[in-house]
Design a protein around this motif. Structure first.
Motif, PDB file in Angstrom:
ATOM      1  N   VAL A 123       0.844  -1.200   0.000  1.00 41.79           N
ATOM      2  CA  VAL A 123       0.000   0.000   0.000  1.00 41.79           C
ATOM      3  C   VAL A 123       0.882   1.255   0.000  1.00 41.79           C
ATOM      4  O   VAL A 123       0.621   2.206  -0.744  1.00 41.79           O
ATOM      5  CB  VAL A 123      -0.966   0.003   1.212  1.00 41.79           C
TER       6      VAL A 123
ATOM      7  N   ILE B  35      -0.280   7.012   5.180  1.00 39.12           N
ATOM      8  CA  ILE B  35      -1.417   6.234   4.669  1.00 39.12           C
ATOM      9  C   ILE B  35      -2.688   6.652   5.410  1.00 39.12           C
ATOM     10  O   ILE B  35      -3.730   6.869   4.796  1.00 39.12           O
ATOM     11  CB  ILE B  35      -1.180   4.720   4.832  1.00 39.12           C
TER      12      ILE B  35
ATOM     13  N   LEU C 177      -3.815  10.114   4.250  1.00 36.42           N
ATOM     14  CA  LEU C 177      -4.422  10.040   2.919  1.00 36.42           C
ATOM     15  C   LEU C 177      -5.821   9.433   2.981  1.00 36.42           C
ATOM     16  O   LEU C 177      -6.747   9.904   2.316  1.00 36.42           O
ATOM     17  CB  LEU C 177      -3.524   9.229   1.968  1.00 36.42           C
TER      18      LEU C 177
ATOM     19  N   ALA D 265       3.720   6.575  -0.205  1.00 30.44           N
ATOM     20  CA  ALA D 265       3.772   7.028   1.185  1.00 30.44           C
ATOM     21  C   ALA D 265       5.067   6.555   1.838  1.00 30.44           C
ATOM     22  O   ALA D 265       5.570   5.478   1.537  1.00 30.44           O
ATOM     23  CB  ALA D 265       2.581   6.479   1.956  1.00 30.44           C
TER      24      ALA D 265
ATOM     25  N   LYS E  91       2.291   1.762  -3.512  1.00 35.05           N
ATOM     26  CA  LYS E  91       1.278   2.223  -4.467  1.00 35.05           C
ATOM     27  C   LYS E  91       0.905   3.684  -4.256  1.00 35.05           C
ATOM     28  O   LYS E  91       0.630   4.404  -5.216  1.00 35.05           O
ATOM     29  CB  LYS E  91       0.023   1.352  -4.384  1.00 35.05           C
ATOM     30  N   LEU E  92       0.881   4.114  -2.989  1.00 37.33           N
ATOM     31  CA  LEU E  92       0.493   5.491  -2.686  1.00 37.33           C
ATOM     32  C   LEU E  92       1.680   6.448  -2.654  1.00 37.33           C
ATOM     33  O   LEU E  92       1.498   7.653  -2.556  1.00 37.33           O
ATOM     34  CB  LEU E  92      -0.230   5.543  -1.341  1.00 37.33           C
TER      35      LEU E  92
END
Length: 55
Positions: free
Chosen positions: A33, A45, A48, A39, A36-37
């Motif tokens: 995650v 996370i 966001l 971060a 993908k972001l």
């Protein structure tokens, strides 16, 4: 270990217990995650997700 690190470790252990996942699986999912972001941390996370609001 700092208090922050201890709290983070406890949070991972709680989540893995509730979701019936291994700690390694949970860490791998969080890493995916983050990638993908774009971060740098779990805090980013959370920020966001909060900014995106409920769907």
């Amino acid at each position: 270990m700092t208090a922050w690190a201890a709290a983070a470790a406890a949070a991972v252990q709680t989540a893995t217990g509730l979701l019936h996942l291994s700690e390694a699986t949970a860490k791998a999912q969080v890493s995916q995650v983050m990638a993908k972001l774009g971060a740098a941390s779990r805090v980013q996370i959370a920020v966001l997700a909060h900014q995106a609001g409920p769907e």
